[in-house]
Enzyme design. Sequence first.
Site, PDB file in Angstrom:
ATOM      1  CG  HIS A 136       8.843  44.951 -22.210  1.00 41.38           C
ATOM      2  ND1 HIS A 136       7.681  44.584 -21.569  1.00 41.38           N
ATOM      3  CD2 HIS A 136       9.433  45.874 -21.413  1.00 41.38           C
ATOM      4  CE1 HIS A 136       7.565  45.265 -20.434  1.00 41.38           C
ATOM      5  NE2 HIS A 136       8.617  46.059 -20.327  1.00 41.38           N
ATOM      6  CD  GLU A 163       7.143  39.905 -25.339  1.00 42.86           C
ATOM      7  OE1 GLU A 163       6.620  39.004 -24.667  1.00 42.86           O
ATOM      8  OE2 GLU A 163       7.850  40.804 -24.805  1.00 42.86           O
ATOM      9  CB  CYS A 203       3.640  42.979 -20.280  1.00 46.13           C
ATOM     10  SG  CYS A 203       4.325  44.197 -21.430  1.00 46.13           S
ATOM     11  CB  CYS A 241       4.544  42.939 -25.147  1.00 50.62           C
ATOM     12  SG  CYS A 241       6.136  43.561 -24.541  1.00 50.62           S
TER      13      CYS A 241
END
Length: 158
Positions: free
Chosen positions: A55, A57, A85, A88
């Site tokens: 992801h 991040e 999310c 993250c």
Amino acid sequence: MTELQKTYMQMAINLSRSGMHSGNGGPFGCVIVKDGVIIGQGNNQVLSNNDPTAHAEVVAIREACKNLRTFQLEGCEIYTSCEPCPMCLGAIYWARPKQVFYANTRQQASEAGFDDDFIYHELPLPPQDRKIPMQHAPNDEALKVFSEWENFEDKKVY
């Protein structure tokens, strides 16, 4: 937000767009700043890397930590195109930045077809009641390793 902070957020949004259009993954981007210097950035790379943890991040945190040569981001600000999310969010808490700014909300992500909300609903359930059942398998040897850690002279607590 200050004008400079808005600039960092726009950079994160631009990363989300470029990553999406290049086929790297979903529309997510992240920029990490320390003392006015960008030390990490990333876009979602789940599809291009075949990695569900890639992801924006996480990609940006990995780069920032590598650049700073540390496993924590004290004093840093994270600018991300969407509310993190659960994965993250966990990575962010482990990294310990001073602040996070996000553009889209998790509800907006859900409306766009991302299932983060599903995970948020799973977290408070007992492990055995989750969609992916989890079973506690106690093991004396595993517990022994924790005891060794408690007495490990070279440990670095994080």
